[in-house]
Motif scaffolding. Structure first.
Motif, PDB file in Angstrom:
ATOM      1  N   VAL A   1      -6.741  38.082 -32.322  1.00 59.19           N
ATOM      2  CA  VAL A   1      -6.435  39.111 -31.326  1.00 59.19           C
ATOM      3  C   VAL A   1      -5.464  38.545 -30.301  1.00 59.19           C
ATOM      4  N   VAL A   2      -4.431  39.304 -29.984  1.00 53.58           N
ATOM      5  CA  VAL A   2      -3.529  38.994 -28.874  1.00 53.58           C
ATOM      6  C   VAL A   2      -3.786  40.022 -27.790  1.00 53.58           C
ATOM      7  N   ILE A   3      -3.997  39.554 -26.559  1.00 53.75           N
ATOM      8  CA  ILE A   3      -4.239  40.452 -25.446  1.00 53.75           C
ATOM      9  C   ILE A   3      -3.327  40.059 -24.293  1.00 53.75           C
ATOM     10  N   GLY A   4      -2.785  41.045 -23.610  1.00 54.10           N
ATOM     11  CA  GLY A   4      -1.905  40.731 -22.494  1.00 54.10           C
ATOM     12  C   GLY A   4      -1.197  41.958 -21.972  1.00 54.10           C
ATOM     13  N   SER A   5      -0.244  41.702 -21.077  1.00 52.99           N
ATOM     14  CA  SER A   5       0.534  42.776 -20.470  1.00 52.99           C
ATOM     15  C   SER A   5       1.640  43.198 -21.425  1.00 52.99           C
ATOM     16  N   ARG A   6       2.632  43.955 -20.936  1.00 57.76           N
ATOM     17  CA  ARG A   6       3.591  44.598 -21.839  1.00 57.76           C
ATOM     18  C   ARG A   6       4.333  43.615 -22.735  1.00 57.76           C
ATOM     19  N   SER A   7       4.609  42.398 -22.256  1.00 56.23           N
ATOM     20  CA  SER A   7       5.357  41.437 -23.078  1.00 56.23           C
ATOM     21  C   SER A   7       4.546  40.938 -24.263  1.00 56.23           C
ATOM     22  N   ALA A   8       3.217  41.143 -24.255  1.00 58.39           N
ATOM     23  CA  ALA A   8       2.395  40.738 -25.402  1.00 58.39           C
ATOM     24  C   ALA A   8       2.762  41.517 -26.654  1.00 58.39           C
ATOM     25  N   LEU A   9       3.404  42.670 -26.467  1.00 59.06           N
ATOM     26  CA  LEU A   9       3.824  43.472 -27.615  1.00 59.06           C
ATOM     27  C   LEU A   9       4.803  42.714 -28.499  1.00 59.06           C
ATOM     28  N   PHE A  10       5.502  41.726 -27.934  1.00 56.15           N
ATOM     29  CA  PHE A  10       6.506  40.988 -28.684  1.00 56.15           C
ATOM     30  C   PHE A  10       5.948  39.707 -29.302  1.00 56.15           C
ATOM     31  N   ALA A  11       4.645  39.524 -29.279  1.00 56.97           N
ATOM     32  CA  ALA A  11       4.053  38.331 -29.882  1.00 56.97           C
ATOM     33  C   ALA A  11       4.226  38.382 -31.399  1.00 56.97           C
ATOM     34  N   PRO A  12       4.610  37.256 -32.041  1.00 55.68           N
ATOM     35  CA  PRO A  12       4.858  37.239 -33.492  1.00 55.68           C
ATOM     36  C   PRO A  12       3.562  37.134 -34.292  1.00 55.68           C
ATOM     37  N   LEU A  13       2.741  38.172 -34.242  1.00 49.01           N
ATOM     38  CA  LEU A  13       1.413  38.151 -34.868  1.00 49.01           C
ATOM     39  C   LEU A  13       1.527  38.597 -36.321  1.00 49.01           C
ATOM     40  N   PRO A  14       1.270  37.708 -37.278  1.00 41.77           N
ATOM     41  CA  PRO A  14       1.340  38.128 -38.691  1.00 41.77           C
ATOM     42  C   PRO A  14       0.151  39.020 -39.048  1.00 41.77           C
ATOM     43  N   ASP A  15       0.338  39.868 -40.049  1.00 42.73           N
ATOM     44  CA  ASP A  15      -0.723  40.750 -40.551  1.00 42.73           C
ATOM     45  C   ASP A  15      -1.314  41.622 -39.449  1.00 42.73           C
ATOM     46  N   LEU A  16      -0.458  42.139 -38.596  1.00 41.94           N
ATOM     47  CA  LEU A  16      -0.926  43.021 -37.519  1.00 41.94           C
ATOM     48  C   LEU A  16      -1.490  44.297 -38.124  1.00 41.94           C
ATOM     49  N   GLY A  17      -2.718  44.675 -37.711  1.00 42.09           N
ATOM     50  CA  GLY A  17      -3.391  45.823 -38.320  1.00 42.09           C
ATOM     51  C   GLY A  17      -3.725  46.947 -37.378  1.00 42.09           C
ATOM     52  N   ILE A  18      -3.687  46.718 -36.048  1.00 41.38           N
ATOM     53  CA  ILE A  18      -3.994  47.771 -35.086  1.00 41.38           C
ATOM     54  C   ILE A  18      -3.418  47.383 -33.733  1.00 41.38           C
ATOM     55  N   ILE A  19      -2.945  48.378 -32.988  1.00 43.62           N
ATOM     56  CA  ILE A  19      -2.440  48.166 -31.633  1.00 43.62           C
ATOM     57  C   ILE A  19      -3.224  49.080 -30.702  1.00 43.62           C
ATOM     58  N   ILE A  20      -3.780  48.518 -29.640  1.00 40.57           N
ATOM     59  CA  ILE A  20      -4.543  49.276 -28.647  1.00 40.57           C
ATOM     60  C   ILE A  20      -3.828  49.156 -27.310  1.00 40.57           C
ATOM     61  N   VAL A  21      -3.497  50.283 -26.712  1.00 36.19           N
ATOM     62  CA  VAL A  21      -2.848  50.314 -25.402  1.00 36.19           C
ATOM     63  C   VAL A  21      -3.845  50.900 -24.419  1.00 36.19           C
ATOM     64  N   ASP A  22      -4.499  50.044 -23.653  1.00 36.68           N
ATOM     65  CA  ASP A  22      -5.504  50.494 -22.691  1.00 36.68           C
ATOM     66  C   ASP A  22      -4.827  50.944 -21.401  1.00 36.68           C
ATOM     67  N   GLU A  23      -5.415  51.937 -20.734  1.00 34.00           N
ATOM     68  CA  GLU A  23      -4.838  52.521 -19.511  1.00 34.00           C
ATOM     69  C   GLU A  23      -3.370  52.896 -19.769  1.00 34.00           C
ATOM     70  N   GLU A  24      -3.160  53.660 -20.827  1.00 35.92           N
ATOM     71  CA  GLU A  24      -1.794  53.923 -21.283  1.00 35.92           C
ATOM     72  C   GLU A  24      -0.951  54.678 -20.266  1.00 35.92           C
ATOM     73  N   HIS A  25      -1.580  55.284 -19.266  1.00 34.76           N
ATOM     74  CA  HIS A  25      -0.850  56.068 -18.268  1.00 34.76           C
ATOM     75  C   HIS A  25      -0.153  55.200 -17.228  1.00 34.76           C
ATOM     76  N   GLU A  26      -0.436  53.920 -17.195  1.00 35.46           N
ATOM     77  CA  GLU A  26       0.004  53.077 -16.088  1.00 35.46           C
ATOM     78  C   GLU A  26       1.527  52.874 -16.069  1.00 35.46           C
ATOM     79  N   PRO A  27       2.172  53.050 -14.901  1.00 36.68           N
ATOM     80  CA  PRO A  27       3.618  52.780 -14.783  1.00 36.68           C
ATOM     81  C   PRO A  27       3.981  51.322 -15.038  1.00 36.68           C
ATOM     82  N   ALA A  28       2.999  50.407 -14.930  1.00 35.72           N
ATOM     83  CA  ALA A  28       3.291  48.986 -15.130  1.00 35.72           C
ATOM     84  C   ALA A  28       3.755  48.687 -16.551  1.00 35.72           C
ATOM     85  N   TYR A  29       3.527  49.592 -17.492  1.00 42.15           N
ATOM     86  CA  TYR A  29       4.012  49.383 -18.851  1.00 42.15           C
ATOM     87  C   TYR A  29       5.523  49.562 -18.956  1.00 42.15           C
ATOM     88  N   LYS A  30       6.141  50.105 -17.926  1.00 46.62           N
ATOM     89  CA  LYS A  30       7.581  50.343 -17.953  1.00 46.62           C
ATOM     90  C   LYS A  30       8.300  49.191 -17.270  1.00 46.62           C
TER      91      LYS A  30
END
Length: 909
Positions: free
Chosen positions: A482-511
């Motif tokens: 599992v990789v967990i983190g802020s928006r830059s965690a989306l760019f982690a080179p995780l092999p065999d990625l099977g699911i993405i969870i975006v918690d508190e998806e409404h937050e402006p901090a994702y932009k």
């Protein structure tokens, strides 16, 4: 073989981002797409990513012209053209820096956010990995004899040769700093013709690198080790017998005069320090016995080390056993021990002992949500299998959609996430969890790490460069689930990625709005889910209007709801009209009702949260005699008074000033401090409840991730009764001891001239109210406001998201705000205000002309005009907003390199 390389030096090139290079024969076997390589670029050596590999036979003469570009040579300010493909100089890392799906995502980000591909890729790599190009000068030693013979070198060249003789090499950048750019250019021209000095391009050492340390390890084992121990013990016994009358010489330690103590004689060699041993007059037998004793002690420590899985460094082992460095090296020469370099992992979770957690029993609503997510996983798997089977017939099954998990605060969304992750991991895949704030990362990491111990990696901007690099390498190597983190965690080179969870998806901090690419992590996650064919789960108690609109009206998301809390009721919310408080003579920032509830909470031994989305003590310093307002000299904003430091602080540029008592304008004593901030709330509560233990959590008290962790731990461990803070305490935190939440002022941000201000206000009020009553005790919420009838306050007080959405989406539809039209915000910054205005008017005319030529009838421009805060950090800002159904065509033809372009901004300010 040819390699098309994306070079970071050519990040300006939008049309032709790739350059072609030859792959030398020695690299053909190990060259891979996504690798980080060093390539020549003009006279420089730069880094790049192998984007494509192909046979050189595939390029004909006409196509070949595309791969030769004119490039700028920094050192000489000249332009040169290539006449043949140049070879890759070296492969910097055998493992790919980017996985194939990351490269596909990078292309989409570059296209959608109109950003050079090299800039996007550089943002996807960990900080410090990309090396800076540099050019150094070195002596040609075989030609120095000409200089010694006095053959025509100028005084400047002779001086440079002398400098290189003393320093070995010199960077051209340093040479320019020493001589100035003009003189350096003239000298470099002489350097090339002199033949005495050569110029070589190289890469500076990266800031991100592996940390190592030297450790001592036992090399001899079993019979070999026992034989050595027996010989050493025999030698030790022999020396004891031959020196049985041993008395150390000069071992008396003198005590200070008048201490009343006699001299102390040290009879045991084990009580003599290493420093003292060197000053003693010992016989050869004495020295041999000491060495044997300490070698045996060192080996015993290493044997214990093997059992305890700990490590000894050479210095630590010498200090513990008494060996000198030379004596330790003798053990190395005898092949009893070895000294090795080992990698030291910089662990962001070091020192945290988390008990392993087990899966909880789910409620029917939670089980339904989990079933929907797992069915989504199966649908993607079936689609993938049909895609791999060319003979398979087309299926009538619906295409799986992203899932919007709308669950009220305390409804158990996190447990659904954890069990979905566990199910995906059980199938041999991995998961990614995004959270918006560093403040939320701590508690989220603790929960995920407790469920998946030793298999979680953390990524966010508050980690050090070394920590992020080590986590990045662990992720790339597949050492985590599992990789967990802020928006830059989306760019982690995780092999065999099977699911993405975006918690508190409404937050402006994702932009990301500060620099390019101005991506939104939620939107990028959705695209990544499509690229990989995996489920994306968006979770929130207050979904963004765009996401809820896509779910209920456009049917582009699958809506799953958790309408009730687990084991508790939603907190009771009471709205206090501050106008009535003033009429009743209460001028305190705390209403009488909130005062009563605080007293009750403290008496019952419970905890309270007081929320105010503004830090400091006073937000305005005003002279009542002449009207002077203390403003930042570099920004068009008032200074904020911070009583803790007794400073006036600008929250935009950080500039500090001393607090003032007399007006700088009229010299009078009419200076008064107005406004409200978290520091003033803390002072007021401390006076009203002197026995209460207070904590303040805002950007002033939590400047690092460790401060966030410490504050959260202290409050969660009941070391404080009342937590006072800004929006970072309003979201996602699960604190069962909190039974009371007080919103000191709900009006801050309510009437800001921005299309998103109602949504932000409702979300903040709902989220902070959700911190109350998450344990066994009933929760209570007091919202103080001068606008109790405002629909944001009213719907938040009733926890009614659906009613708020209905009212706000109609307002957005009426005024054609997002999601009904796309917004692009363009901002120009300069120290000269007139330059800003002129540039804004020029671009406005260009864009208006292109809108007309492209036939974009439903597109218009708001502005240009000064930004809401026109001057920040001594720069003026002018902006305009382009609105239309689809602005991609316009953005591709408009050339505005000096403008900041924010596509799909979360705020119009």
């Amino acid at each position: 073989m040819l390699a098309d390389v994306l070079t970071f030096a050519a990040s300006w090139n939008l049309a032709h981002p790739l350059l072609s290079y030859q792959v030398p024969a020695e690299f053909v076997a190990e060259a891979q797409i996504g690798q980080l390589v060093a390539v020549p670029y003009g006279e420089r050596l730069v880094e790049g990513i192998i984007w494509e590999l192909r046979s050189g036979e595939d390029v004909d003469e006409e196509e070949e012209e595309e791969y030769f570009y004119e490039v700028e040579v920094d050192s000489l300010d000249e332009t040169v053209s290539g006449t043949a493909l140049r070879p890759i100089r070296s492969i910097l890392d055998r493992e790919p820096a980017l996985l194939p799906y990351q490269m596909t995502l990078a292309v989409w980000l570059s296209d959608y956010y109109v950003t050079a591909l090299a800039v996007v890729v550089q943002a996807m790599l960990p900080p410090g990995l990309v090396q800076r190009s540099q050019t150094v000068l070195r002596l040609v030693t075989e030609n120095l004899s000409e200089l010694e013979a006095g053959q025509g070198a100028s005084l400047r060249i002779q001086a440079l040769v002398g400098l290189l003789l003393s320093e070995g090499e010199i960077n051209i950048v340093r040479l320019k700093e020493m001589l100035g750019p003009k003189r350096a250019r003239e000298l470099l021209k002489e350097v090339h013709s002199s033949g005495l000095i050569e110029q070589e391009a190289e890469l500076a050492a990266p800031r991100a690198r592996i940390r190592t340390k030297r450790i001592v390890r036992l090399l001899a084992r079993d019979a070999t080790l026992e034989q050595w121990r027996s010989r050493t013990q025999e030698r030790l016994q022999m020396h004891f017998q031959e020196s049985s009358d041993y008395q150390p010489v000069n071992t008396a330690r003198k005590r200070p005069e008048g201490s009343g103590k006699k001299k102390e004689t040290l009879l045991s060699p084990w009580s003599i320090s290493r420093e003292e041993v060197s000053t003693l007059v010992l016989t050869a037998h004495d020295k041999a016995r000491l060495i044997a004793q300490r070698q045996l002690a060192a080996v015993d420590l290493l044997l214990h080390d093997t059992q305890m899985q700990s490590h000894w460094t050479p210095n630590a082992l010498c200090k513990a056993s008494g060996l000198t460095d030379a004596q330790l090296n003798r053990l190395v020469q005898d092949r009893i021990v070895t000294i090795e370099e080992t990698e030291v992992r910089r662990d962001p979770m070091a020192g945290r002992q988390l008990p392993t957690s087990l899966a909880l029993e789910l409620t029917p609503d939670q089980q339904n949500a989990l079933d929907q997510i797992l069915e989504n996983v199966r649908m993607w798997e079936r689609m993938s299998e049909r895609g791999d089977d060319e003979s398979a017939e087309p299926s009538e099954d619906a295409e799986p959609l992203p899932i919007l998990l709308h669950g009220v605060t305390g409804s158990g969304k996190t447990e659904v996430y954890l069990q979905a992750l566990a199910a995906v991991i059980a199938q041999g895949k991995r998961g990614m969890v995004l959270v918006p704030e560093i403040a939320l990362t701590t508690q989220a990491v603790q929960r995920v790490a407790a469920r998946f111990p030793e298999r979680v990696a953390i990524v966010h901007s508050e980690l050090s460069t070394g920590e992020r690099y080590d986590e990045w390498r662990r992720i790339r190597a597949g050492e985590v689930d599992v990789v967990i983190g802020s928006r830059s965690a989306l760019f982690a080179p995780l092999p065999d990625l099977g699911i993405i969870i975006v918690d508190e998806e409404h937050e402006p901090a994702y932009k990301q709005s500060e620099r390019r690419p101005t991506y939104h992590a939620r939107e990028a996650a959705l695209i990544l889910g499509q690229i990989l064919g995996i489920p994306v789960v968006l979770g929130s108690a207050t979904p963004s209007l765009e996401s809820f609109y896509r779910a209920v009206e456009e049917r582009r998301y699958q809506l799953v709801e958790l309408p009730a809390r687990i084991g508790a009721q939603m907190p009771l919310v009471e709205v206090v009209d501050l106008r009535n408080e003033l009429h009743a003579g209460n001028t305190s920032i705390i209403s009488r009702r909130l005062q009563e509830e605080l007293e009750k909470t403290l008496q019952e031994g419970q905890q309270a949260i007081l929320f105010l989305n503004r830090r400091g003590t006073a937000s305005c310093i005003l002279c009542r005699d002449c009207g002077y307002v203390a403003m930042c000299e570099d920004c068009d904003v008032p200074l904020t008074y911070h009583s803790t430091e007794r400073l006036l602080l600008c929250h935009y540029c950080g500039k500090q000033h001393k607090a003032i008592r007399f007006c700088p304008n009229c010299k009078g004593s009419g200076i008064r401090y107005f406004g409200l901030g978290t520091e003033r709330v803390q002072e007021t509560i401390q006076k009203s409840f002197p026995q209460a233990r207070l904590l303040r959590w805002d950007r002033d008290t939590a400047r690092s991730r460790h401060a966030h962790e410490q504050l959260l731990d202290r409050f969660a461990n009941r070391e404080a009764d009342i937590l006072i803070g800004t929006q970072m305490i309003a979201k996602g935190l699960d604190l069962p001891g909190v039974t009371l939440v007080g919103v000191v002022s709900a009006d801050i941000g309510l009437n800001i001239p921005d299309f998103a201000s109602p949504e932000r206000t409702f979300s903040l009020l709902t989220q902070v109210a959700g911190r109350a009553g998450r344990g066994k005790e009933e929760g209570r919420v007091i919202i103080q406001t001068f606008n109790p009838q405002h629909f944001c306050v009213d719907t938040a007080s009733r926890h009614d998201y659906h009613e708020f959405y209905t009212a706000e989406i109609e307002a957005r539809r009426r005024y054609r705000y997002p999601p009904f039209r796309q917004f692009v915000k363009l901002t120009y910054s300069h120290e000269n205000r007139h330059r800003c205005q002129n540039e804004a008017m020029v671009l406005y005319e260009k864009m208006s002309g292109w809108i007309e030529r492209l036939g974009m009838e439903d597109t218009d421009i708001v502005g240009p005009a000064p930004a809401l805060t026109e001057r920040v950090r001594n720069k003026y800002h002018w902006q305009m907003i382009v609105r239309g159904p689809d602005l991609a065509r316009l953005l591709r033809v408009i050339d505005a390199p000096d403008w900041d372009i924010d596509i799909d901004p979360v705020s119009a300010m």
